[in-house]
Design a protein around this motif. Sequence first.
Motif, mmCIF file in Angstrom:
data_model
loop_
_atom_site.group_PDB
_atom_site.id
_atom_site.type_symbol
_atom_site.label_atom_id
_atom_site.label_comp_id
_atom_site.label_asym_id
_atom_site.label_seq_id
_atom_site.Cartn_x
_atom_site.Cartn_y
_atom_site.Cartn_z
ATOM 1 N N GLU A 95 0.838 -1.199 0.000
ATOM 2 C CA GLU A 95 0.000 0.000 0.000
ATOM 3 C C GLU A 95 0.874 1.250 0.000
ATOM 4 N N TRP A 136 -0.686 -8.056 -6.968
ATOM 5 C CA TRP A 136 -0.086 -6.816 -7.451
ATOM 6 C C TRP A 136 -0.861 -5.645 -6.884
ATOM 7 N N CYS A 137 -0.164 -4.574 -6.544
ATOM 8 C CA CYS A 137 -0.831 -3.343 -6.141
ATOM 9 C C CYS A 137 -1.299 -2.614 -7.399
ATOM 10 N N GLU A 138 -2.078 -1.584 -7.201
ATOM 11 C CA GLU A 138 -2.502 -0.764 -8.335
ATOM 12 C C GLU A 138 -1.285 -0.038 -8.897
ATOM 13 N N ARG A 152 4.350 -1.368 -10.526
ATOM 14 C CA ARG A 152 3.465 -2.101 -9.623
ATOM 15 C C ARG A 152 4.342 -3.061 -8.815
ATOM 16 N N CYS A 204 5.269 3.224 -15.508
ATOM 17 C CA CYS A 204 4.341 2.684 -14.516
ATOM 18 C C CYS A 204 5.073 1.649 -13.674
#
Length: 144
Positions: free
Chosen positions: A56, A135-137, A123, A121
């Motif tokens: 998170e 996987w996180c966002e 993740r 990007c």
Amino acid sequence: MEISQKNESRDALLNALRTLAHYVNEVANGQLSLLLSTGMVLASQPSSTQTPTMVEKVQLRDGRLSGQLRLDFTPVKAAWEYEVEIGTMASTGEITWNKVILTTSSRGNVLSEMEPGVRYCVRIRTRNGKGTGDWCEPVSLIAR
């Protein structure tokens, strides 16, 4: 001269102890009772009762130099390591994942060799002996 002799003796002793520990591990073949019977102090193995949770509070920021990004996130207690996947985002919004990095640190990860002007990007997912987390966002940032 005395200091160098002590250092050489210490290195030889450490090497002999490593060899002995390796031999004991090979003979015991993972049997805890045999390992305990040697009298050697055993290092505690990382243990977890379940698969680690999702990462998170992922933050992707500019690095100190052009072509660098800094990655920070909240550590997960049950995680042994983090798998970081880096990709590029096309103008259509589609992400192409093309690089994976493993790290044990949740702070100060510097992602280098980024092309300026490209939206990257990132993740992350956690890993331990019980498995791999989700996987996180993805978060994104344009490299400068």
